[in-house]
Write a protein that holds these residues in place. Structure first.
Motif, PDB file in Angstrom:
ATOM      1  N   GLY A 213      -4.202 -11.760 -48.421  1.00  0.00           N
ATOM      2  CA  GLY A 213      -4.573 -12.704 -47.157  1.00  0.00           C
ATOM      3  C   GLY A 213      -3.986 -12.185 -45.931  1.00  0.00           C
TER       4      GLY A 213
ATOM      5  N   ALA B  71      -3.739 -18.519 -44.747  1.00  0.00           N
ATOM      6  CA  ALA B  71      -3.361 -18.284 -46.150  1.00  0.00           C
ATOM      7  C   ALA B  71      -1.862 -18.192 -46.499  1.00  0.00           C
TER       8      ALA B  71
ATOM      9  N   VAL C  56      -7.274 -14.513 -53.282  1.00  0.00           N
ATOM     10  CA  VAL C  56      -7.582 -14.021 -52.095  1.00  0.00           C
ATOM     11  C   VAL C  56      -7.889 -15.192 -51.170  1.00  0.00           C
ATOM     12  N   ALA C  57      -7.359 -15.060 -49.920  1.00  0.00           N
ATOM     13  CA  ALA C  57      -7.447 -16.297 -48.805  1.00  0.00           C
ATOM     14  C   ALA C  57      -7.516 -15.505 -47.448  1.00  0.00           C
TER      15      ALA C  57
ATOM     16  N   TYR D 194      -8.564 -12.669 -46.544  1.00  0.00           N
ATOM     17  CA  TYR D 194      -8.121 -11.302 -46.423  1.00  0.00           C
ATOM     18  C   TYR D 194      -8.747 -10.432 -45.358  1.00  0.00           C
TER      19      TYR D 194
ATOM     20  N   CYS E 107     -10.519 -12.457 -59.615  1.00  0.00           N
ATOM     21  CA  CYS E 107     -10.275 -12.521 -58.266  1.00  0.00           C
ATOM     22  C   CYS E 107     -10.623 -13.984 -57.835  1.00  0.00           C
TER      23      CYS E 107
ATOM     24  N   ASN F  13     -10.896 -17.014 -55.060  1.00  0.00           N
ATOM     25  CA  ASN F  13     -10.753 -17.080 -53.846  1.00  0.00           C
ATOM     26  C   ASN F  13     -10.703 -18.662 -53.091  1.00  0.00           C
TER      27      ASN F  13
ATOM     28  N   HIS G 267     -11.686 -20.872 -50.436  1.00  0.00           N
ATOM     29  CA  HIS G 267     -12.512 -20.634 -49.450  1.00  0.00           C
ATOM     30  C   HIS G 267     -12.776 -22.259 -48.691  1.00  0.00           C
TER      31      HIS G 267
ATOM     32  N   ARG H 246     -20.945 -20.345 -46.566  1.00  0.00           N
ATOM     33  CA  ARG H 246     -20.334 -19.091 -46.761  1.00  0.00           C
ATOM     34  C   ARG H 246     -20.206 -18.191 -45.617  1.00  0.00           C
TER      35      ARG H 246
ATOM     36  N   ARG I 173     -14.395 -18.100 -58.112  1.00  0.00           N
ATOM     37  CA  ARG I 173     -14.164 -16.805 -58.748  1.00  0.00           C
ATOM     38  C   ARG I 173     -15.180 -15.600 -57.922  1.00  0.00           C
ATOM     39  N   MET I 174     -14.451 -14.515 -57.340  1.00  0.00           N
ATOM     40  CA  MET I 174     -15.214 -13.648 -56.699  1.00  0.00           C
ATOM     41  C   MET I 174     -16.269 -12.843 -57.418  1.00  0.00           C
TER      42      MET I 174
ATOM     43  N   ASP J  16     -19.248 -14.887 -51.007  1.00  0.00           N
ATOM     44  CA  ASP J  16     -19.149 -16.134 -51.369  1.00  0.00           C
ATOM     45  C   ASP J  16     -20.050 -16.877 -52.363  1.00  0.00           C
TER      46      ASP J  16
END
Length: 307
Positions: free
Chosen positions: A7, A12, A85-86, A88, A104, A106, A108, A116, A138-139, A144
């Motif tokens: 992030g 983040a 992930v935030a 990034y 991973c 995310n 969001h 998105r 989940r990425m 997105d």
């Protein structure tokens, strides 16, 4: 749990701190590289970078990762359970998405599949949404598009700003990611209906077009607070509008062209539909001030038509 955190901005930071406080083994923190900032244009680390250093965590700042085989190998060598992930700011390639055992995840800042993309908080305010929220997903390789694990909503009002919503969603995201890691909730595919996108903003998105309805301009002022800021040009200045509201007590501006400064209390501007009362403004290089104070020494007389 062995985690990599990825992030960059203030949004983040609460999640990073929450994961650290919960005792997770944060093997590395990935952020955007330091960038020139301020009058001296000194290399300045991003908020997550600074927070990670304060927590004694290893920080990695690759400028790009999409085709960097060494970066992929270094990431895989962390032997991760999961990456969080935030915001990034870099697109993760398939090799990195697949490396952690649980993938991973995310954080969001929207209720997917609505908004998105890069600026979901701004978009929710700008478009007058009744609610916003956070989705833990989940990425996948798509933007997105991955399956959802958790989501939580918060109501919005005609007074909501991006600044306030940002802080509320950052705290919500920190709480939800801890739940997602502790509970391992089942994944739910995103609905195919209702997909919208929030593109990255530029400074130009803050320009106020007086031909638009007052309600839309009010939403733009609130959505662009604090960045990129709502503004309009006048007398060689770019006047920043920090707060405004539809002037519903004024009635219709009649035949006045959009952009006309209307007579009456305060600073009210005719719009394509209705009128907007400007409450707080800022001239370049000056302190912010209430509209009444600005009018005592600045040429914005009734009848003036703004560009």
């Amino acid at each position: 749990m062995r985690i990599a955190f990825m992030g960059s901005p203030d949004f983040a930071v609460p999640a990073l701190r929450a994961l650290h406080a919960a005792g997770h083994d944060i093997r590395a923190v990935y952020t955007q590289p330091p960038k020139p900032a301020g009058r001296g244009q000194q290399e300045t680390p991003c908020p997550v970078h600074r927070a990670a250093l304060a927590l004694g965590l290893e920080v990695r700042t690759p400028a790009r990762v999409k085709r960097d085989a060494q970066a992929h190998a270094d990431f895989a060598a962390l032997d991760l359970d999961v990456a969080v992930v935030a915001a990034y700011g870099l697109i993760l390639p398939p090799a990195m998405l697949a490396a952690p055992r649980r993938g991973c995840l995310n954080i969001h800042a929207s209720l997917l599949p609505r908004w998105r993309g890069a600026a979901p908080i701004h978009a929710a305010i700008l478009h007058g949404d009744a609610q916003s929220g956070v989705t833990i997903m989940r990425m996948e390789e798509g933007l997105d598009t991955g399956p959802m694990l958790l989501a939580e909503s918060v109501g919005l009002t005609r007074q909501s700003t991006t600044a306030a919503l940002h802080d509320a969603l950052a705290a919500m995201g920190a709480r939800l990611i801890l739940r997602a890691l502790a509970e391992s909730p089942p994944e739910t595919p995103q609905p195919e209906a209702g997909v919208t996108y929030a593109p990255k903003l530029t400074k130009a998105d803050g320009l106020l077009d007086w031909a638009q309805p007052a309600a839309a301009l009010d939403a733009r002022v609130r959505a662009m607070n604090p960045w990129p800021g709502a503004y309009f040009p006048h007398a060689g200045d770019m006047l920043r509008v920090l707060a405004a509201e539809p002037a519903e007590d004024m009635g219709a501006p009649g035949a006045m062209p959009p952009g006309t400064v209307l007579p009456g209390a305060g600073l009210v501007i005719a719009c394509g539909e209705g009128a907007l009362r400007l409450l707080r403004l800022q001239r370049p290089g000056r302190a912010a001030m209430e509209a009444e104070a600005l009018l005592r020494g600045y040429p914005l007389a009734p009848g003036l038509i703004l560009a």
